[in-house]
Design a protein around this motif. Structure first.
Motif, mmCIF file in Angstrom:
data_model
loop_
_atom_site.group_PDB
_atom_site.id
_atom_site.type_symbol
_atom_site.label_atom_id
_atom_site.label_comp_id
_atom_site.label_asym_id
_atom_site.label_seq_id
_atom_site.Cartn_x
_atom_site.Cartn_y
_atom_site.Cartn_z
ATOM 1 N N UNK A 138 0.836 -1.211 0.000
ATOM 2 C CA UNK A 138 0.000 0.000 0.000
ATOM 3 C C UNK A 138 0.870 1.260 0.000
ATOM 4 N N UNK A 139 0.399 2.296 -0.730
ATOM 5 C CA UNK A 139 1.172 3.526 -0.861
ATOM 6 C C UNK A 139 0.820 4.549 0.210
ATOM 7 N N UNK A 140 -0.348 4.421 0.823
ATOM 8 C CA UNK A 140 -0.781 5.386 1.835
ATOM 9 C C UNK A 140 -1.704 4.677 2.805
ATOM 10 N N UNK A 141 -2.361 5.456 3.662
ATOM 11 C CA UNK A 141 -3.287 4.875 4.634
ATOM 12 C C UNK A 141 -4.400 4.129 3.904
ATOM 13 N N UNK A 142 -4.720 2.954 4.401
ATOM 14 C CA UNK A 142 -5.722 2.123 3.755
ATOM 15 C C UNK A 142 -7.132 2.544 4.168
ATOM 16 N N UNK A 143 -8.094 2.416 3.254
ATOM 17 C CA UNK A 143 -9.490 2.658 3.650
ATOM 18 C C UNK A 143 -9.953 1.578 4.616
ATOM 19 N N UNK A 144 -11.061 1.828 5.248
ATOM 20 C CA UNK A 144 -11.531 0.936 6.314
ATOM 21 C C UNK A 144 -11.881 -0.455 5.805
ATOM 22 N N UNK A 145 -12.254 -0.568 4.534
ATOM 23 C CA UNK A 145 -12.683 -1.870 4.022
ATOM 24 C C UNK A 145 -11.545 -2.652 3.363
ATOM 25 N N UNK A 146 -10.281 -2.258 3.598
ATOM 26 C CA UNK A 146 -9.143 -2.956 3.000
ATOM 27 C C UNK A 146 -8.113 -3.293 4.070
ATOM 28 N N UNK A 147 -7.338 -4.354 3.837
ATOM 29 C CA UNK A 147 -6.318 -4.798 4.785
ATOM 30 C C UNK A 147 -4.965 -4.877 4.086
ATOM 31 N N UNK A 148 -3.913 -4.644 4.846
ATOM 32 C CA UNK A 148 -2.547 -4.783 4.331
ATOM 33 C C UNK A 148 -2.243 -6.272 4.157
ATOM 34 N N UNK A 149 -1.922 -6.687 2.961
ATOM 35 C CA UNK A 149 -1.691 -8.100 2.680
ATOM 36 C C UNK A 149 -0.556 -8.666 3.529
ATOM 37 N N UNK A 150 0.501 -7.894 3.709
ATOM 38 C CA UNK A 150 1.631 -8.397 4.480
ATOM 39 C C UNK A 150 1.230 -8.669 5.923
ATOM 40 N N UNK A 152 -1.715 -9.481 6.989
ATOM 41 C CA UNK A 152 -2.581 -10.664 6.980
ATOM 42 C C UNK A 152 -1.743 -11.935 6.874
ATOM 43 N N UNK A 153 -0.737 -11.921 5.991
ATOM 44 C CA UNK A 153 0.118 -13.101 5.828
ATOM 45 C C UNK A 153 0.945 -13.375 7.082
ATOM 46 N N UNK A 154 1.397 -12.318 7.730
ATOM 47 C CA UNK A 154 2.199 -12.505 8.952
ATOM 48 C C UNK A 154 1.389 -13.190 10.049
ATOM 49 N N UNK A 155 0.085 -12.915 10.094
ATOM 50 C CA UNK A 155 -0.763 -13.482 11.146
ATOM 51 C C UNK A 155 -1.256 -14.888 10.814
ATOM 52 N N UNK A 156 -1.349 -15.200 9.528
ATOM 53 C CA UNK A 156 -1.944 -16.477 9.119
ATOM 54 C C UNK A 156 -0.964 -17.630 9.294
ATOM 55 N N UNK A 157 -1.497 -18.809 9.571
ATOM 56 C CA UNK A 157 -0.721 -20.038 9.545
ATOM 57 C C UNK A 157 -0.887 -20.684 8.175
ATOM 58 N N UNK A 158 0.172 -21.269 7.616
ATOM 59 C CA UNK A 158 0.038 -21.899 6.296
ATOM 60 C C UNK A 158 -1.057 -22.967 6.296
ATOM 61 N N UNK A 159 -1.878 -22.973 5.265
ATOM 62 C CA UNK A 159 -2.931 -23.980 5.135
ATOM 63 C C UNK A 159 -2.292 -25.364 5.091
ATOM 64 N N UNK A 160 -2.785 -26.262 5.915
ATOM 65 C CA UNK A 160 -2.114 -27.553 6.107
ATOM 66 C C UNK A 160 -2.122 -28.422 4.862
ATOM 67 N N UNK A 161 -3.215 -28.393 4.093
ATOM 68 C CA UNK A 161 -3.329 -29.284 2.936
ATOM 69 C C UNK A 161 -4.075 -28.570 1.821
#
Length: 516
Positions: A138-150, A152-161
């Motif tokens: 993202x280049x600037x502050x995100x709107x309320x209905x969007x999330x920073x992909x990085x 989200x990935x940092x918080x997620x656990x890899x899908x097992x299968x």
């Protein structure tokens, strides 16, 4: 013929192939590198995040992203989760994106920060609601209905299968260019990716772990998807990605800095590079092979390129509907000026208007039979039935085959001219004009003369600093082609109208003539 495994999740197929080389570089972009192990980890995290956000199997996810390391993460993450990625052109209008969001009923959108304003405007322009928006870089502050992909990935656990998808299950969509109307959503399977790697990527290109692949054609394009994902990842090669437009200078910088061994381009790009004063010398690059598709490659461009770099350009034709190239020249068997011969695994026929096959030397409509054909155009029965005819796919191109089995492009079916009762290929006239040292590009259409008869008209772009008159060019063509083929009318333009993927839009030139 070898068949794909069942079940087949193509993302898991690639991850399994490349686990022994997890430490090797898979992608290089303008920000850094990503290993094969990093690619799998991030893609599986994205898969888990999409499912956690409520995206369900077979639902669509729009991908509106520049060519960075996040693009393959998103595409493969969707496949791994069993949801359907829909990559779209990054150069379209807000209206186009609003149509695609509603037409695909996308439940999520993955977008580059620089493209978020266009996506947000498209979401506001359609009543269809997109529940999840993840933003890469993202280049600037995100709107309320969007999330920073990085984040989200940092918080997620890899899908097992992986999702246990079947080979013929819908895997992803690609939209056609829509040059004559609304884009059509071609529905492709997981197996179609596997087929193009097995039939073209491996036997024709012969990629290996030692190769560095660089595609000027972007990943959202069927040609670019094969070049920069399917084929190199099936061979364990490294891929160089470029977010910016593939101008000659941008391409040259990467040729010299990263020394790719295989380059994938289009005729317009090769012509512009050869005309550039910044063209690097042969010893500054490491190219062993180049590829061209999108439009037929004029022989003169290929010959000049090889004379400078000592490297063949392997010209071929593919389509969104067949996913990649089905008719091609190949290493050790290059005949410039032709599109080569059918790729093994594909059958090709040239047919007359009545459906009968035409003999060698006569122009016919190109039909293809092969295992990588799309299932259909989504929610468009009429166009589906007009293109996918049983096992055969109608390409919309006119070709002629010689006695040795090599095919030469004549033009799109809608672009062909009938002059004095004989078909004239606009491409043949264009290629001849481009042999003139002052001509950079040319496009030919049919116009009516004072007697109501169809004659060829050429629109010509001259090289910077060079000049030629219309009579110069008419004489030049007359000396090289049959008399009835030369362009009676010639108009000089600063540039030709093109699609976002670089194809000349001759229909716009015809519209220009009708308005005149």
């Amino acid at each position: 013929m070898k068949q794909p495994p069942e079940p087949l999740n193509f993302a898991d197929h690639l991850f399994t192939l490349n686990r022994p080389r997890a430490h090797r570089t898979a992608y290089i972009d303008d920000r850094g590198r990503m290993t094969y192990g990093g690619l799998e980890d991030r893609a599986r995290r994205l898969a888990a995040a999409l499912l956690e956000a409520g995206v369900r199997r077979e639902e669509r996810v729009l991908i509106l992203m520049l060519d960075t390391c996040d693009w393959p993460v998103c595409f493969l993450g969707c496949l791994y989760a069993g949801v359907v990625p829909v990559p779209v052109n990054t150069l379209l209008t807000v209206d186009d994106y609003a149509f695609m969001l509603a037409h695909s009923r996308a439940q999520a959108a993955l977008v580059s920060g620089a493209l978020l304003p266009a996506l947000s405007a498209a979401m506001a322009a359609t009543p269809h609601e997109v529940a999840t928006v993840l933003v890469s870089q993202p280049l600037a502050a995100l709107p309320a209905d969007a999330c920073d992909m990085q984040d989200v990935l940092d918080r997620a656990m890899p899908l097992a299968a992986p999702a246990a998808t079947m080979a013929d299950e819908p895997g992803f969509w690609l939209y056609s260019s829509g040059s004559t109307g609304r884009p059509k959503g071609a529905v492709h399977t997981h197996a179609n990716l596997w087929w193009t790697a097995e039939l073209y990527g491996k036997p024709v290109l012969g990629l290996s772990e030692q190769d560095i692949c660089f595609s000027a054609a972007k990943l959202y394009f069927a040609y670019g998807l094969g070049n920069a994902l399917t084929f190199p990842l099936s061979a364990g090669a490294t891929v160089l990605l470029m977010a910016e437009r593939p101008t000659p200078d941008a391409v040259f910088r990467r040729w010299v800095e990263h020394r790719p061994t295989v380059f994938f381009g289009a005729p317009t790009g090769y012509a512009a590079m050869l005309a550039s004063p910044q063209l690097p010398p042969r010893d500054a690059v490491a190219l062993r092979m180049c590829s061209s598709a999108g439009e037929a490659l004029p022989a003169e461009i290929a010959q000049r390129f090889k004379a400078h770099f000592g490297c063949d350009i392997i010209d071929g034709i593919g389509s969104t509907e067949l996913l990649h190239i089905f008719l091609s020249n190949r290493p050790g068997d290059v005949r410039y000026g032709t599109t080569g011969r059918p790729v093994p695994g594909y059958d090709v026929e040239l047919r007359a208007d009545d459906g009968a096959t035409v003999p060698d030397g006569e122009v016919g409509d190109l039909f293809i039979r092969g295992p990588s054909a799309a299932l259909m155009y989504w929610n468009n029965r009429e166009k589906t039935q007009g293109t996918f005819l049983g096992a055969w796919t109608r390409s919309g191109d006119k070709y002629v085959r010689d006695a040795q089995g090599y095919y030469t492009y004549c033009g799109r079916s809608d672009d062909m001219l009938k002059v004095s009762g004989v078909y004239v290929s606009p491409f043949e006239v264009e290629a001849t004009l481009m042999l003139h040292p002052a001509v950079l590009e040319a496009a030919v259409i049919g116009v009516e003369d004072a007697d109501g008869l169809t004659k060829a008209k050429a629109f010509v772009v001259l090289k910077d600093g060079l000049s030629a008159t219309a009579e110069d060019l008419r004489t030049f063509v007359k000396q090289r082609l049959a008399p009835f083929k030369y362009p009676r009318f010639i108009e000089f333009l600063p540039e030709l109208p093109k699609t976002a993927t670089g194809k000349i839009q001759r229909f716009r030139l015809r519209e220009r003539e009708r308005r005149a």
